[in-house]
Design an enzyme around this catalytic site. Structure first.
Site, PDB file in Angstrom:
ATOM      1  N   ASP A  13       0.718  -1.249  -0.097  1.00  0.00           N
ATOM      2  CA  ASP A  13      -0.012  -0.138  -0.050  1.00  0.00           C
ATOM      3  C   ASP A  13       0.783   1.047   0.081  1.00  0.00           C
ATOM      4  OD1 ASP A  13      -2.263  -1.748   0.300  1.00  0.00           O
ATOM      5  OD2 ASP A  13      -1.635  -1.779   2.574  1.00  0.00           O
ATOM      6  N   LYS A  16       1.589   2.252  -4.982  1.00  0.00           N
ATOM      7  CA  LYS A  16       2.473   1.628  -6.421  1.00  0.00           C
ATOM      8  C   LYS A  16       1.563   1.825  -7.506  1.00  0.00           C
ATOM      9  CE  LYS A  16       2.904  -2.714  -5.105  1.00  0.00           C
ATOM     10  NZ  LYS A  16       2.915  -2.516  -3.507  1.00  0.00           N
ATOM     11  N   GLY A  40      -4.212  -4.605  -4.412  1.00  0.00           N
ATOM     12  CA  GLY A  40      -5.301  -3.744  -4.838  1.00  0.00           C
ATOM     13  C   GLY A  40      -4.832  -2.351  -5.084  1.00  0.00           C
ATOM     14  N   HIS A  41      -5.175  -1.780  -6.115  1.00  0.00           N
ATOM     15  CA  HIS A  41      -4.681  -0.498  -6.416  1.00  0.00           C
ATOM     16  C   HIS A  41      -5.924   0.452  -6.606  1.00  0.00           C
ATOM     17  CE1 HIS A  41      -0.734  -1.715  -7.580  1.00  0.00           C
ATOM     18  NE2 HIS A  41      -0.885  -2.161  -8.743  1.00  0.00           N
ATOM     19  N   GLN A 225       2.035  -6.529  -3.255  1.00  0.00           N
ATOM     20  CA  GLN A 225       2.501  -6.529  -2.127  1.00  0.00           C
ATOM     21  C   GLN A 225       3.808  -5.540  -1.599  1.00  0.00           C
ATOM     22  OE1 GLN A 225       1.348 -10.081  -3.224  1.00  0.00           O
ATOM     23  NE2 GLN A 225      -0.381  -9.053  -3.131  1.00  0.00           N
TER      24      GLN A 225
HETATM   25  P1  IMP Z   1      -2.553 -12.952   1.823  1.00  0.00           P
HETATM   26  O1  IMP Z   1      -1.465 -12.494   0.882  1.00  0.00           O
HETATM   27  O2  IMP Z   1      -4.009 -12.545   1.418  1.00  0.00           O
HETATM   28  O3  IMP Z   1      -2.297 -14.489   2.250  1.00  0.00           O
HETATM   29  O4  IMP Z   1      -2.203 -12.062   3.178  1.00  0.00           O
HETATM   30  C1  IMP Z   1      -0.882 -12.343   3.795  1.00  0.00           C
HETATM   31  C2  IMP Z   1      -0.683 -10.921   4.647  1.00  0.00           C
HETATM   32  O5  IMP Z   1      -0.199 -10.000   3.393  1.00  0.00           O
HETATM   33  C3  IMP Z   1      -1.859 -10.162   5.386  1.00  0.00           C
HETATM   34  O6  IMP Z   1      -1.353  -9.509   6.366  1.00  0.00           O
HETATM   35  C4  IMP Z   1      -2.337  -9.126   4.303  1.00  0.00           C
HETATM   36  O7  IMP Z   1      -2.959  -8.126   4.735  1.00  0.00           O
HETATM   37  C5  IMP Z   1      -0.967  -8.903   3.388  1.00  0.00           C
HETATM   38  N1  IMP Z   1      -1.294  -8.327   2.235  1.00  0.00           N
HETATM   39  C6  IMP Z   1      -1.439  -9.263   1.057  1.00  0.00           C
HETATM   40  N2  IMP Z   1      -1.655  -8.387  -0.098  1.00  0.00           N
HETATM   41  C7  IMP Z   1      -1.658  -7.045   0.305  1.00  0.00           C
HETATM   42  C8  IMP Z   1      -1.239  -5.784  -0.400  1.00  0.00           C
HETATM   43  O8  IMP Z   1      -1.506  -5.767  -1.606  1.00  0.00           O
HETATM   44  N3  IMP Z   1      -1.122  -4.635   0.385  1.00  0.00           N
HETATM   45  C9  IMP Z   1      -0.975  -4.803   1.819  1.00  0.00           C
HETATM   46  N4  IMP Z   1      -0.960  -6.034   2.460  1.00  0.00           N
HETATM   47  C10 IMP Z   1      -1.247  -7.204   1.722  1.00  0.00           C
END
Ligand code: IMP
Length: 429
Positions: A13, A16, A40-41, A225
């Site tokens: 977040d 990007k 998510g963007h 991420q």
């Molecule tokens: P997962 O990717 O859904 O398995 O989540 C694993 C961890 O990564 C959690 O803490 C999510 O909140 C975090 N996470 C996954 N994708 C994002 C992202 O795009 N932005 C911020 N945090 C993310």
């Protein structure tokens, strides 16, 4: 002839989407190489808000080719909804502007169920996943039991894979997680209905990405991420299930390492994280709440409030070193207006020892105490500033100090959500 990779340097977040969107106006191709709709963007273009979870933000520039690479896990329901939504708004006018790797793995209904059930069972130790089935889909990929996008178009093969998977997954769902079993005909019918919409996009994207680089097209590799959520280099186990470092772009996009020539890192001017896990500079007080409100820090994928805290140079330094960053883009600087003094974490103290880089273990993280430096704040709103020279002196000093601490030149500063609210300090792309 080389591609440029973009990576988040904190816990995701960082903004990007906005930076990729800015660069995409000069890119011929934007490639995602890992993750799925956990990303998510939020993009604001002409005052209109668009949220994208799978398709790279380059799609808002007609003619830019968007690629979902082999390293991704793709939920076809989400992809179909995104394609329909984009088309309804006049984007993605031609099929060839979206390419989907036949090697990417499909997120299946049991992945979402297992993800959510497992989080419930973890209770207080929950990772705080997005619940989109990302982890379980990558588990199946590594266990060599996954179903890939290309398999969807081989009806016999898809039926066999689905039967085999359901035998195993249903017993797991029922016995271990207390979830009802899934029904073959329902899952088959749901997935078969995605075929007509998706088929024109599915291809061997590796070949297309390599050819684009070889032809001298401008190719952007968009990380999802961020480094601190990387499964190997982040705050394990509070991480996502893929590699987010730019090195992963080679495997995830099918590119030889020498084809990546430049790496851009994105950092927020403070720090946020969603979900559980270590966060040494977290502000659990009124100031944290203020950053959340002023920065609109709510997850674009799940709507969850983000945890907020001071800028942590230890984390960004780690990302700079792992990624070999050429330049850094600093976002959301405008949110810090009115906070005085500002604090920046320059190192951690762990058991009496000063550490410039993050620890590897949960125990180390639990003992990490931030060492702060104070910097003067500023009161001028920054949203209308367009040049570095116009910025208040304290803001300039803050930017320069951050660049020094993480050892990367700051090439772009963002002072608001829209494309125009951007200050360029150097050459980004
Ligand atoms: P997962 O990717 O859904 O398995 O989540 C694993 C961890 O990564 C959690 O803490 C999510 O909140 C975090 N996470 C996954 N994708 C994002 C992202 O795009 N932005 C911020 N945090 C993310």
């Amino acid at each position: 002839m080389s591609a440029t990779a973009i990576v988040g340097t904190q816990w995701g977040d960082e903004g990007k989407g906005k930076v990729v969107d800015l660069l995409a106006s000069r890119a011929d191709m934007v490639v995602r190489f890992h993750g799925g709709n956990n990303a998510g963007h939020t993009l604001v273009v002409n005052g209109e808000k668009t949220i994208l979870n799978l398709v790279p933000s380059g799609v808002l520039h007609p003619g830019t080719i968007c690629v979902l690479g082999a390293g991704m896990v793709i939920d076809p329901e989400v992809l179909c909804a995104e394609v329909r939504g984009l088309r309804a708004r006049g984007f993605l006018a031609e099929d060839r502007w979206l390419r989907v790797s036949e090697r990417a793995h499909l997120i299946m209904p049991w992945h979402r169920l297992i993800d959510r059930a497992r989080e419930r069972l973890r209770g207080a130790g929950a990772i705080g996943t997005t619940g989109r089935g990302i982890g379980p889909a990558y588990e199946d990929k590594m266990a060599r039991t996954g179903i890939r996008v290309g398999d969807l178009f081989d009806d016999d093969g898809f039926r066999r894979a689905l039967e085999r998977s359901l035998r195993e997954k249903n017993s797991h769902l029922e016995a271990l997680l207390g979830e009802p079993p899934l029904v073959f005909d329902e899952v088959y019918a749901e997935y078969a209905q995605y075929r007509p919409l998706l088929e024109p996009f599915v291809t061997d994207t590796n070949v297309e990405v390599r050819a684009a680089v070889q032809r001298g097209m401008r190719v952007l590799l968009e990380g999802a991420q961020a480094v601190m959520l990387d499964v190997d280099h982040g705050t394990y186990p509070y991480v996502t299930s893929s590699n987010a470092v730019p090195g992963a772009a080679c495997a995830g996009a099918g590119l030889p390492p020498r084809m990546i020539g430049r790496v851009i890192g994105i950092a927020k001017a403070y720090t946020t994280r969603v979900g559980g896990g270590p966060f040494p500079t977290e502000l659990s007080d009124a100031l944290g709440a203020r950053l959340r409100a002023d920065g609109d820090e709510y997850g674009s994928t799940t709507g969850r409030p983000r945890r907020c805290g001071w800028f942590d140079a230890v984390v960004v330094r780690h990302a700079v070193q792992l990624s070999g960053l050429d330049v850094l883009a600093l976002t959301k600087l405008d949110v810090l207006t009115g906070i005085d003094p500002l604090r920046v974490c320059v190192a951690y103290e762990i058991d009496g020892v000063r550490r410039e880089l993050p620890p590897a273990t949960e125990r180390g993280w639990a003992r990490a105490v931030p060492i702060y430096e104070e910097l003067p704040g500023w009161t001028t709103p920054l949203g209308d500033v367009r040049t570095f020279e116009e910025l208040p002196q304290a803001t300039r000093r803050y930017i320069e100090r951050l660049g020094q601490l993480v050892e990367a030149p700051v090439a772009l500063v963002s002072v608001g959500a829209s494309r125009e609210q951007t200050i360029r300090l150097g050459d980004l792309f």
